[in-house]
Design an enzyme around this catalytic site. Structure first.
Site, PDB file in Angstrom:
ATOM      1  N   HIS A 104      25.660  22.747  12.169  1.00 29.08           N
ATOM      2  CA  HIS A 104      25.739  21.564  12.411  1.00 29.08           C
ATOM      3  C   HIS A 104      25.961  21.191  14.308  1.00 29.08           C
ATOM      4  O   HIS A 104      26.935  21.058  15.064  1.00 29.08           O
ATOM      5  CB  HIS A 104      27.502  20.876  12.073  1.00 29.08           C
ATOM      6  CG  HIS A 104      27.386  20.538  10.779  1.00 29.08           C
ATOM      7  ND1 HIS A 104      25.945  20.171   9.953  1.00 29.08           N
ATOM      8  CD2 HIS A 104      28.487  21.237   9.566  1.00 29.08           C
ATOM      9  CE1 HIS A 104      26.713  20.177   9.249  1.00 29.08           C
ATOM     10  NE2 HIS A 104      27.697  20.416   8.468  1.00 29.08           N
ATOM     11  N   HIS A 175      28.742  12.832   7.529  1.00 31.92           N
ATOM     12  CA  HIS A 175      29.193  13.631   7.032  1.00 31.92           C
ATOM     13  C   HIS A 175      30.287  12.917   6.291  1.00 31.92           C
ATOM     14  O   HIS A 175      31.699  13.606   6.342  1.00 31.92           O
ATOM     15  CB  HIS A 175      29.749  14.677   7.891  1.00 31.92           C
ATOM     16  CG  HIS A 175      29.639  16.091   6.792  1.00 31.92           C
ATOM     17  ND1 HIS A 175      30.482  16.505   5.563  1.00 31.92           N
ATOM     18  CD2 HIS A 175      29.461  17.194   7.089  1.00 31.92           C
ATOM     19  CE1 HIS A 175      30.287  17.415   4.902  1.00 31.92           C
ATOM     20  NE2 HIS A 175      29.690  17.542   5.809  1.00 31.92           N
ATOM     21  N   ASP A 247      24.566  21.667  -2.703  1.00 31.92           N
ATOM     22  CA  ASP A 247      24.526  21.826  -1.346  1.00 31.92           C
ATOM     23  C   ASP A 247      23.512  21.919  -0.904  1.00 31.92           C
ATOM     24  O   ASP A 247      23.059  22.782   0.230  1.00 31.92           O
ATOM     25  CB  ASP A 247      25.624  22.680  -0.546  1.00 31.92           C
ATOM     26  CG  ASP A 247      25.902  22.365   0.708  1.00 31.92           C
ATOM     27  OD1 ASP A 247      25.208  21.647   1.301  1.00 31.92           O
ATOM     28  OD2 ASP A 247      26.425  23.345   1.185  1.00 31.92           O
ATOM     29  N   GLU A 314      23.617  12.949   2.674  1.00 32.80           N
ATOM     30  CA  GLU A 314      24.232  12.910   4.544  1.00 32.80           C
ATOM     31  C   GLU A 314      22.447  12.501   4.363  1.00 32.80           C
ATOM     32  O   GLU A 314      21.871  13.807   4.312  1.00 32.80           O
ATOM     33  CB  GLU A 314      24.469  14.474   5.029  1.00 32.80           C
ATOM     34  CG  GLU A 314      25.954  14.795   4.924  1.00 32.80           C
ATOM     35  CD  GLU A 314      26.135  16.316   4.578  1.00 32.80           C
ATOM     36  OE1 GLU A 314      26.314  16.618   5.641  1.00 32.80           O
ATOM     37  OE2 GLU A 314      26.529  16.320   3.318  1.00 32.80           O
TER      38      GLU A 314
END
Length: 348
Positions: A104, A175, A247, A314
């Site tokens: 990030h 997020h 993920d 996302e």
């Protein structure tokens, strides 16, 4: 439209909370810190309002927390392999904050910035933030505008626009952790999910894409037909083991040449009947099943958010793009405008 003081950061900066509404009574609240969505009320099958996003109890917890609840993430969301960047033969060493990778964009990413805001009308607010040249190793002064709108069709529209004075990389997402049964209703794994994607980007053991694509057919990653997220999440699959659940970046089946937001995913709350359709102009969507939530920091209304009590959808460009030039380009140059839109549409 309502604006109130939300708190004061450890730096002494004041943080505001802005509430936007549409004509049908839908309501969203966001704070200037991280441009984070703190509350989002959608009507359930009985026309009762339900707060469908996880959030922290206070500003202090937003500063301390690691989960980026509802915040705008970037300048390059997700992971960059080996915290290394090369643009036009120039090499940049980034902050490694996730093993040897950049996650990030390091500790000072947009999640930790206090945005300025401009009230457009009762249903729209624009927030602006700056990532200075050299921050966490990234080149260029990056100016970002995030516009939130609640339409009368019960759509939360998020538009990202950014410019730079030096060639850089950009990948902006939000997020938000969703639980369509209510933010403190327990597991979200019985929610039903559809994703318009036939492939994911394969991850290595550090959750950075290898550059290869995996077909979802016949695997636990296949959501081309709607099913519950928990149905296959515990299966023996190397990719699930790497992520401790889902993920992963899904490569969206988008129409070539279309500039309008297209349906990417549909999430349905098993108890409330709330349906959230996600539309986007971006090429990918990260499915994250809150595999690392531990409840160590209080949530809203003193809630304890444990593992898999929310889900993130996302919208994004692909993780690891700087080391995989065959992925859709994330380089932004002076004179260009980064312009992407994501829509979360609610029905019941």
């Amino acid at each position: 439209m309502n604006v109130r003081e939300y708190g004061i950061l450890s730096s002494g900066e004041k943080v505001s909370q802005i509430t936007i509404k549409n004509s049908r009574g839908m309501e969203a609240r966001m704070i200037t810190y991280g441009a984070a969505i703190t509350h989002l009320f959608a009507a359930d099958k009985n026309s009762q309002p339900v707060d469908v996003v996880l959030g922290y109890e206070s500003l202090e917890h937003y500063e301390l927390g690691k989960s980026s609840f509802g915040a705008v993430v970037g300048r390059h969301a997700n992971r960059i392999k080996n915290a290394f960047l090369k643009i036009d033969q120039m090499e940049y060493t980034l902050t490694a904050n996730n093993g040897g990778n950049s996650l990030h964009s390091g500790p000072s990413n947009f999640v930790r910035k206090n945005f300025d805001y401009e009230i457009i009308n009762d249903s729209t607010v624009k927030l602006t933030g700056v990532s200075p040249d050299g921050e966490e190793g990234f080149p260029g002064n990056l100016n970002l505008e995030v516009t939130y709108t609640l339409s009368d069709e019960n759509r939360l529209i998020i538009r990202y626009q950014a410019v730079t004075d030096k060639a850089t990389v950009i990948n902006i997402t939000n997020h938000a952790y969703f639980n369509l049964n209510g933010h403190q209703s327990g597991t979200a794994m019985e929610h039903r999910l559809f994703i318009d994607s036939d492939t994911i980007t394969e991850n290595d053991e550090t959750s950075v894409p290898t550059g290869q694509f995996l077909t979802v057919a016949g695997t636990p990653f296949d959501f081309t037909k709607e099913r519950s997220m928990g149905e296959r999440i515990e299966e023996n699959h190397q990719q699930l083991a790497y992520g401790k659940g889902y993920d992963h970046n899904y490569v969206l089946n988008k129409r070539k040449g279309s500039l309008e937001p297209e349906l990417a995913a549909r999430l349905t709350g098993d108890k409330t009947g709330i349906i959230m359709n996600t539309y986007t102009t971006q090429p990918g969507i990260q499915l994250y099943t809150a595999n690392h939530l531990t409840g160590e920091i209080p949530g809203k209304d003193h809630a304890e958010y444990g593992r898999r009590m929310g889900v993130c959808l996302e919208t994004q460009h692909f993780p690891g793009t700087p080391s995989n030039p065959h992925f859709p380009d994330v380089i932004l140059r002076p004179g260009e405008v980064f312009d992407e839109t994501t829509i979360y549409e609610f029905t019941a």
